[in-house]
Design an enzyme around this catalytic site. Structure first.
Site, PDB file in Angstrom:
ATOM      1  N   GLU A   5       1.349  -0.817  -4.966  1.00 11.36           N
ATOM      2  CA  GLU A   5       2.913  -0.689  -4.513  1.00 11.36           C
ATOM      3  C   GLU A   5       3.567  -1.836  -5.155  1.00 11.36           C
ATOM      4  OE1 GLU A   5       3.300  -0.180  -0.498  1.00 11.36           O
ATOM      5  OE2 GLU A   5       3.079   1.849  -0.541  1.00 11.36           O
TER       6      GLU A   5
ATOM      7  N   GLU B 174      -0.440   8.190  -0.673  1.00 11.95           N
ATOM      8  CA  GLU B 174      -0.420   7.999   0.695  1.00 11.95           C
ATOM      9  C   GLU B 174       0.679   8.663   1.543  1.00 11.95           C
ATOM     10  OE1 GLU B 174       0.080   3.727   1.734  1.00 11.95           O
ATOM     11  OE2 GLU B 174      -1.370   3.026   0.119  1.00 11.95           O
TER      12      GLU B 174
HETATM   13  C1  GAL Z   1       1.799   1.058   2.174  1.00 12.52           C
HETATM   14  C2  GAL Z   1       0.457   0.318   1.668  1.00 12.52           C
HETATM   15  C3  GAL Z   1      -0.748   0.584   2.563  1.00 12.52           C
HETATM   16  C4  GAL Z   1      -0.250   0.438   4.033  1.00 12.52           C
HETATM   17  C5  GAL Z   1       0.778   1.330   4.156  1.00 12.52           C
HETATM   18  C6  GAL Z   1       1.225   1.144   5.748  1.00 12.52           C
HETATM   19  O1  GAL Z   1       3.013   0.529   1.561  1.00 12.52           O
HETATM   20  O2  GAL Z   1       0.152   0.658   0.339  1.00 12.52           O
HETATM   21  O3  GAL Z   1      -1.842  -0.093   2.004  1.00 12.52           O
HETATM   22  O4  GAL Z   1      -0.004  -0.909   4.148  1.00 12.52           O
HETATM   23  O5  GAL Z   1       1.885   1.055   3.451  1.00 12.52           O
HETATM   24  O6  GAL Z   1       0.248   1.566   6.597  1.00 12.52           O
END
Ligand code: GAL
Length: 854
Positions: free
Chosen positions: A191, A260
């Site tokens: 990110e 994600e």
């Molecule tokens: C994203 C990140 C993850 C985790 C998630 C929130 O921004 O890539 O590692 O932190 O947010 O749980």
């Protein structure tokens, strides 16, 4: 939107058949495979694939839990397990590596392979992940002239060294797909695009360097960068978020991938417990596949636990449950797991059509969308969406009417019949509860009648107050992380103040106020050896001020400030430079002000109990026992022994009665505990409306309650049939005799299925495919349904645990359900008037059931 023509098949059919044959002889993916990608999908051995993935972070569970978690993931329809690699776990000291126990990355990957699943290895090595310091080892911060995450040699050298180390290790163990292993994808950075604008002119050259460094490692599988619009070829830029159907990769040659999909949200100490309704999660997934996605990962599929001091911060809680389909304890969260499993089965039924082409979009009205995938040979799959967050709708598609609840997607794997609707849950709900238990010892001695360990079984050690051991002095206040290097949560700032006769602080007996400014995270003030005040920041803002009215006496007065961190920051631009600890100390009364900030302070890093390794120290000479145990005393270490709780259900410790600290079972830290930090009284919803865009604060429960009172103790840390040791370090004061053990078990099963629901997704013959079916199943293979507490066919309402009959209800429902379900592990009952008769004509009826297992 114009439809893309059917894409050419990437390989010839005969080659494909051969490869398929090879794969099928080897269910454990032992044959070498090529992995590439094109516009439409990740391509494995020449075949475009729809891939369903889920994150499980290996150190957030134990090696003993891995096989079961992975099997449950496979049963839930996953093809891929995604994990980060946690640099600070593996290289705690520069150049010294550790891959043992929960850190055994190779073993984890091999366990995934043994289950026949693939791996997406997100090396980072910056990972965010609510993990301490975002995964960076703190020693990195002390390398001269280093600047994190921009183009500079000190940083790039270390990042490359670690990335290469991991890649080499994977190669040596033959874990990449080209070697016959399960790894089909790798990630570099994490990110960065979200913060790149803050990192100035060398940000882009850093990202280009990271891309070429990764590519040069020849892993033979595609690399991805998430949230990185400018990821250079051949790196695939992917999407993270609650929804990613709008996302487009930065080249037509790259597939649309979602690394994600947040299945819930993380918990912080001081926050409420977030959850994400499965109807919305399934909606997000279906919309993604509807609009051209072919790789989707749940973050998290099993969230697990932040053991030890691994949680990020500040204030990330010890539980990393995340409202995942598999809960922190490794049990299925139902109906989440089951509804998603059904969705995955149906998406796989669409796979052939999905990967063949881009969808053709047709509007079916305002907020009503149809996307159709059709192969040249006539295979067809359709997705019908109602993205209105209020109104249900009936659409006409292929000449037939389809009812679409608001905020839902119906999937038609044959373009004719609805196999799944995201808002219609066939899966059962399992109510899990914590059952307070006796340990073996106490069970034998029924007279105690309580679940607590008795007072006389506890020993204690009183932590000295202030900088006493291994101290050093400094003029002025030191930043905490630079001082402790995170070797401990704790830093003492101590000072002595001489109050002589004519000191203004004594004038007229006026009281004195101590003002402390802190960057965070927690502060305990001791005046002349007594705890006088505490304060803390929050996850949103770690900094705070403390004002404490104190009385100084004539002569020497001691002020000892214990500053504690609760997980180092893991996210945001320059998070690595965010400091902690005390920045200002002022004494004030009516008459005068004395700024102590630039005075000489004595410091102590960490605690005496830490130096003595009390978490794993059983020496009688160290631990004290008294007939009456000191309770509610700050800075006290406690130790006791307990016998393994009965049965094999997962175990938790309830720390209600304690304040804040850390706990160890048989020398293993189960994490920081903090049951007294409660969530704000408001911000929760009674019931969460899944319709409309989700956010991490939309659906929160537990307002005004402790953010976390239950702490997972993995079974493998407890020795069956032997005594086990529990050590606590308590900062503010608590009563350890109130600590109790609980087992997590299924209390009841519920299901509520309407006649309008699609038939079971795994129905094989046409008879089964006819109508809706209610399915109940005890989670334990050795338990059976022992009672049916409620059953109603007609118009029942309410939720599990509080169902009630509606105006219309069949009189036979309870008896039919009892007949079909009692005494068996699972039962299926058709939701139909053929079974129950018709209590009210022309009304769509449903069946609601609550049962329990034993
Ligand atoms: C994203 C990140 C993850 C985790 C998630 C929130 O921004 O890539 O590692 O932190 O947010 O749980």
């Amino acid at each position: 939107m114009a439809a893309h023509p059917t894409l050419p098949s990437p390989v010839s059919t005969s080659l494909l058949l051969l490869l398929l044959l090879l794969l099928s002889c080897c269910s454990e993916l032992c044959a070498a495979a090529t992995v590439s990608y094109d516009h439409r999908a990740v391509v494995i051995d020449g075949k475009r694939r729809v891939l369903i993935s889920g994150s499980i972070h290996y150190p957030r569970s134990t090696p003993e839990m891995w096989p079961d978690l992975i099997q449950k993931s496979k049963d839930g329809g996953l093809d891929v397990i995604e994990t980060y690699v946690f640099w600070n776990l593996h290289e705690p000291v520069q150049g010294q590596y550790d891959f043992g126990g929960r850190k055994d990355l190779v073993k984890f990957i091999k366990t995934v392979a043994a289950a026949g699943l693939y791996v997406h290895l997100r090396i980072g090595p910056y990972v965010c992940a609510e993990w301490n310091y975002g995964g960076f080892p703190v020693w990195l911060h002390f390398i001269p002239n280093i600047k994190f995450r921009i183009d500079n040699d000190p940083f790039k050298n270390e990042m490359q060294k670690f990335t290469t180390k991991i890649v080499d290790m994977m190669k040596q163990e033959m874990l990449f797909a080209s070697q016959g292993g399960p790894i089909i994808l790798s990630q570099i950075e994490n990110e960065y695009g979200n913060v790149e604008q803050y990192y100035g002119p060398t940000a882009k050259s850093y990202i280009d360097w990271a891309a070429s460094m990764a590519t040069s490692l020849n892993v033979s599988v595609p690399w991805v960068m998430c949230q990185q619009d400018n990821a250079p070829d051949p790196i695939i830029n992917t999407c993270n978020g609650f929804y990613c159907d709008n996302f487009k990769p930065n080249s037509d040659k790259k597939p649309k991938m979602w690394t994600e999909n947040w299945s819930g949200w993380f918990l912080s100490f001081g926050g409420g417990v977030p959850y994400r309704p499965v109807e919305d999660l399934a909606f997000a997934v279906a919309r993604f596949f509807q609009r051209g996605g072919t790789f989707q990962n749940y973050y998290m599929y099993h969230g697990g636990t932040n053991f030890g001091r691994t949680s990020g911060g500040p204030f990330i809680a010890t539980s990393y449950d995340y409202d995942s389909p598999i809960d922190e304890y490794g049990l299925l969260r139902q109906p989440k797991w089951g509804h998603l499993r059904d969705l995955h089965i149906v998406i796989k039924q669409c796979e052939e059509a999905l990967v063949a082409t881009d969808p053709t979009y047709t509007s079916l009205g305002k907020n009503l969308e149809a996307h159709v995938y059709r192969t040249s040979s006539g295979r067809c799959a359709a997705f019908l969406a109602n993205i209105d967050d209020q109104s249900d709708a009936t659409v006409t598609f292929n000449g037939k009417p389809f009812h679409l609840p608001a905020w839902s997607v119906s999937i038609l794997p044959d373009c004719q019949n609805v196999a799944f609707n995201t808002a219609k849950i066939n899966s059962q709900t399992t109510v899990l509860e914590m059952k307070y238990t006796k340990t073996y010892d106490q069970a034998a001695d029924e007279s105690t009648g309580s679940s607590e360990i008795s007072e006389s079984e506890w020993k204690f050690f009183t932590e000295p107050i202030g900088s006493i051991n291994s101290t050093f002095k400094n003029v002025g206040l030191l930043e905490q992380i630079n001082t402790t290097a995170d070797s401990s949560d704790y830093l003492w700032y101590s000072i002595s103040i001489d109050v002589i006769g004519n000191e203004p602080f004594l004038f007229n007996g006026t009281q004195t106020t101590l003002h402390v400014d802190s960057l965070g995270h927690v502060l305990h003030v001791f005046v002349n050896g007594k705890l006088s005040a505490s304060n803390q920041g929050s996850n949103a803002d770690a900094s705070f001020k403390l004002e404490n009215v104190i009385t100084l006496s004539s002569g020497q007065n001691r002020i000892d400030l214990l500053s504690a961190t609760v997980g180092l920051k893991n996210y945001g631009q320059f998070f690595d430079l965010k400091g902690a600890g005390i920045t200002g100390v002022i004494l004030k009364n009516q008459n005068a002000t004395r700024d102590l900030s630039s005075s000489q302070w004595t410091y102590q890093i960490g605690l005496k109990g830490e130096q003595l390794a009390l978490h794993d120290n059983t020496q009688n000479s160290t631990w004290m026992s008294l007939s009456s145990l000191p309770k509610n005393q700050p800075l006290t270490w406690y130790m006791t022994y307990f016998d393994a709780p009965e049965h094999d259900d997962p175990v938790a410790i309830d720390f209600t009665g304690m304040g804040k600290g850390e706990a160890w079972v048989n020398g293993h830290s189960i994490g920081r505990y903090w049951p007294t930090y409660t969530s704000p009284p408001s911000g929760c919803v009674q019931s969460c409306d899944y319709r409309g865009p989700f956010s991490g604060s939309k659906c929160v429960r537990n307002c005004g309650q402790p953010s976390q009172s239950l702490y997972h103790v993995p079974r493998s840390l407890i020795q069956q049939g032997k005594t086990n040791r529990l050590v606590l370090f308590e900062e503010v004061g608590g009563d350890p005799t109130l600590v109790s053990f609980a087992l997590r078990e299924a209390r009841s099963l519920c299901a509520h299925v309407s006649q309008s629901h699609p038939p079971p997704v795994d129905a094989v013959n046409t008879a089964q495919k006819k109508g809706a079916v209610l399915h109940l199943e005890c989670p334990h293979s050795d338990r059976v349904i022992s009672s049916v507490k409620f059953a109603s066919f007609g118009t029942p309402h309410g939720t599990c645990g509080s169902y009630s009959h509606g105006n219309c209800s069949s009189t036979t429902a309870l008896a039919i359900l009892q007949q079909a379900c009692i005494g068996v592990r699972s039962c299926d009952v058709k939701v139909s008037t053929e079974v129950f008769g018709d209590p009210c004509r022309d009304v769509v009826k449903s069946l609601a059931v609550e049962a329990s297992c034993s």
